[in-house]
Design an enzyme around this catalytic site. Structure first.
Site, PDB file in Angstrom:
ATOM      1  N   GLU B  49     103.486  63.275  50.562  1.00 42.56           N
ATOM      2  CA  GLU B  49     103.243  61.885  50.909  1.00 42.56           C
ATOM      3  C   GLU B  49     103.310  61.805  52.439  1.00 42.56           C
ATOM      4  O   GLU B  49     104.382  61.921  53.027  1.00 42.56           O
ATOM      5  CB  GLU B  49     104.298  60.991  50.253  1.00 42.56           C
ATOM      6  CG  GLU B  49     104.048  59.520  50.428  1.00 42.56           C
ATOM      7  CD  GLU B  49     105.150  58.638  49.813  1.00 42.56           C
ATOM      8  OE1 GLU B  49     105.214  57.460  50.184  1.00 42.56           O
ATOM      9  OE2 GLU B  49     105.941  59.143  48.990  1.00 42.56           O
ATOM     10  N   ASP B  60     110.964  49.987  54.360  1.00 40.90           N
ATOM     11  CA  ASP B  60     111.728  51.185  54.687  1.00 40.90           C
ATOM     12  C   ASP B  60     113.127  50.873  55.196  1.00 40.90           C
ATOM     13  O   ASP B  60     113.341  49.922  55.934  1.00 40.90           O
ATOM     14  CB  ASP B  60     110.981  52.019  55.738  1.00 40.90           C
ATOM     15  CG  ASP B  60     109.795  52.727  55.118  1.00 40.90           C
ATOM     16  OD1 ASP B  60     110.003  53.456  54.133  1.00 40.90           O
ATOM     17  OD2 ASP B  60     108.658  52.533  55.586  1.00 40.90           O
TER      18      ASP B  60
END
Lengths: 420, 283
Positions: B49, B60
């Site tokens: 990824e 995040d």
């Protein structure tokens, strides 16, 4: 682009899937509430008995001498409880929070006006409250940090990125994703994923509804121009919306021109931004060629935001509203002028609208009637203004600055902060 | 079937879950990040990824925020992503690009898709794009043969699960918990329930991300998921190492541990892993 909540091309829902159920619930609850006499009645009662609505109009002829002699009329949202228009929205959203059975609210804040309003509503309605504020903003708006803590809110200084409003929004969204079961995010302006832009506008729409009737009463006709400062754009949408169908009334939004649009140090999204997505909405965004958000700059914390509510983008797109940048220097000059000529200390945000009125008044001359949304009062800005104008000697500034540098993650300076 | 689909099918045939490892382009710098991705492939990651640094990474947690802020401060550009995808492909693993949507929109959805295909990328994972807003991307990914990985979450209703999975190609990303990226001491039981609910509405493979940081957790998730996605724990190998060489060593060690983990899963009683509604027909 098929989702609900579009204003032309703008708006939508660019958020993690995890938040979609909460947004759908919020949309359903607020739609029902807005046609429920019990909800509407409760909100009106709070407006009347708590906020102090309707807010008055004040005509400012001595100020207007500097605006080409036009008639300048202020809509006094600065006189609301908590000192700005922000209370209109938070009371609505706090009532919705209770309807949804949630017990905790979170909010982002730039200047601190929305954070103070959110903390106030939480205290009034018995909700837990956490306010995210960029670390830079906690320093330049330290008294508002103390206010929020006095009201029982937890203030979290956000140290990521540019440490201003956009980073506070990021952090609030992170909190919301993790705690959405019991938490409502009281977003403070007319951006974000649907239904926020529409819902927040509807809670502020009372400003324009009152003002339109009050101007008709005072002047006998509609104003030629309605002016408001635009950060995210909630006070502007609030006063603009009732005038949208009055096609003879010009709508002028004033953005933060900072050090000047050509310097790159500003928050003039409509002068230098491009279409893109930030914080859940497709709108105008200050960004580089890759699409990275560019940091904004303004003397006014509340306008220091690189994006803008999607409905403003739409109004620009269809030519219904116009948007102009006002530099820090011109905003501060208008700030001083209103203080000296009318005895009203405006928020520096609102001073951008006043500077716009000076320009437009000079363009249109004495026949014109200008309605300006005075969205907030300037008590929170006294330290900034004292520095700007050199009003205090170094020792006094340092003494005031001691408050400003108080660590926003602690609570120990609470009492000191209030006494100054 | 796409390359990601092929890899997931091969893992399934081997009786194990796939290991999907995230690293952002540009940390510690662009060549360093590509070296790390390659090392990860050599140590047993099945799919990489490839993260695109973004100024406002609202999904995040602190570890990845730090890495992408550093990458941006070091001058990492979106163009660098296509260099990384080509390198990962050459190392032998499919490269799925994880990107926030404004970066794609800014380049132009069709241009981004075309550049990604040319750069050997397999598709996109889009954490802030829901299928409802993805009309342009669905069209461009179809014409370029790219995978589309949308997310589902414990909060997703069956209606939302159906909507998300029917738009996915490659796999569906099941977020193990409500929250942002970051390691957690345990991966919530919500993950297993979410995978079961997702499998009830789709035959697309289901991979689980958020919170997995060691071999034991990987083995646990591998019991019920087609793939285990690890991000922050791998990034932390690089951010906490005193030297780059130490970082690569730590990354390699952790990748090996995780790769053992996804092979150590116990078969579920009475059938193929993933249950009767799995992807037997396509495996």
């Amino acid at each position: 682009m098929t989702t609900p909540g579009r204003f032309g091309d703008f708006g939508g829902r660019y958020v993690p899937e995890a938040l979609i159920p909460a947004l759908e619930q919020l949309d359903e609850v607020r739609r029902k509430a807005m046609i429920d006499p019990e909800f509407v009645g409760e909100l009106e009662r709070l407006h009347r008995t708590y906020t102090g609505r309707p807010s008055i109009l004040t005509e400012v002829p001595r100020f207007a001498e500097h605006a080409g002699g036009a008639r300048v009329i202020l809509k006094r949202e600065d006189l609301n409880h908590t000192g700005s228009h922000k209370i209109n929205n938070v009371l609505g959203q706090a009532l919705l929070t209770k309807r949804m059975g949630k017990k905790r609210i979170i909010a982002e804040t730039g200047a601190g006006q929305h954070g103070v309003a959110a903390a106030t509503a939480a205290a009034l309605l018995g909700l837990d409250c956490v306010v995210y504020m960029g670390k830079v903003d906690t320093e330049r708006q330290a008294l508002n940090v103390a206010r929020m803590r006095l009201l029982g809110a937890e203030v979290v200084a956000v140290e990521n990125g540019s440490q201003t409003l956009k980073d506070a929004v990021n952090e609030a969204l992170r909190d919301w994703v993790a705690n959405v079961d019991d938490t409502h995010y009281v977003l403070g302006t007319v951006t974000g994923p649907h239904p926020f832009p529409e819902m927040v506008r509807d809670f502020h729409r009372v400003i324009g509804i009152e003002a339109r009737a009050q101007v008709l009463d005072l002047v006998g006709r509609l104003p030629d121009v309605v002016l408001a400062c635009v950060g995210g754009g909630s006070n502007a949408m609030g006063i603009f919306h009732r005038f949208l169908d009055d096609t003879g009334v010009r709508l002028v939004g004033l953005e933060a021109g900072g050090a000047g649009v050509t310097t790159g140090r500003h928050a003039a999204r409509f002068s230098a931004g491009e279409r893109g997505v930030l914080h859940g909405a497709f709108t105008y965004v200050m960004q580089d060629v890759d699409g990275q958000t560019v940091e904004s700059h303004s003397v006014s914390a509340g306008l220091d935001y690189p994006s803008v509510g999607p409905e403003h983008s739409y109004l620009l797109d269809i030519g219904r509203a116009e948007y102009r940048p006002i530099t820090d220097v011109d905003a501060m000059e208008a700030f001083r002028l209103l203080c000296r000529t009318e005895g009203i200390i405006p928020a520096i945000e609102s001073a951008h609208a006043l500077a716009g009125a000076i320009d437009v008044g000079r363009e249109l001359g004495p026949e014109a009637v200008l309605l300006v949304n005075l969205s907030g009062r300037g008590d929170k800005d006294v330290h900034t203004a004292a520095q700007w104008f050199g009003l205090l000697d170094d020792a006094a500034l340092q003494s005031a600055g001691a408050i400003a540098s108080a660590d926003a993650t602690g609570v120990s300076s609470l009492t000191d902060g209030v006494q100054v | 079937m796409t390359r990601v689909g092929d890899v997931l099918a091969r893992c399934r045939a081997e009786g194990r879950a796939a290991l999907i490892g995230y690293l952002p382009v540009g940390y510690p710098d662009v060549p360093g990040s590509i070296e790390a991705m390659t090392a990860m492939v050599e140590a047993g990651v099945d799919i990489v990824e490839v993260g695109v640094p973004y100024s406002d990474p609202l999904m995040d947690g602190p570890v990845i925020q730090y890495a992408v802020e550093t990458a941006l401060a070091g001058g990492t550009r979106v163009d660098d992503v296509f260099t990384a995808t080509a390198a990962v492909r050459d190392a032998g693993a499919p490269a799925l690009v994880m990107t926030y949507w404004n970066l794609v929109m800014r380049r132009g959805v069709e241009t981004f898709a075309s550049d990604l295909a040319a750069g050997g990328g397999s598709g996109l994972i889009t954490p802030d794009l829901i299928p409802d807003e993805a009309g342009d991307w669905i069209a461009s990914s179809e014409s370029h043969g790219l995978d589309r990985v949308f997310l589902v979450a414990p909060s997703s209703t069956s209606e939302r699960l159906t909507r998300a999975t029917s738009a996915c190609r490659g796999f569906v990303y099941a977020a193990s918990t409500m929250g942002v990226t970051g390691t957690r001491t345990s991966v919530g039981s919500a993950a297993e329930g979410l995978v079961a609910r997702t499998r009830a509405v789709t035959d697309v493979p289901v991979c689980v991300g958020l919170g997995v940081s060691n071999g034991e957790q990987a083995a646990d998730v591998a019991r019920f998921a087609d793939g285990v996605i690890v991000g922050s724990a791998l990034v932390r190998c690089l951010t906490e190492a005193p030297t780059r060489a130490d970082g690569i060593r730590a990354l390699t060690d952790l990748t090996r541990e995780l790769a053992e983990g996804v092979r150590a899963r116990r078969s579920t009683p009475g059938g193929a892993p993933g249950g009767a509604s799995g992807m037997v027909a396509s495996a």
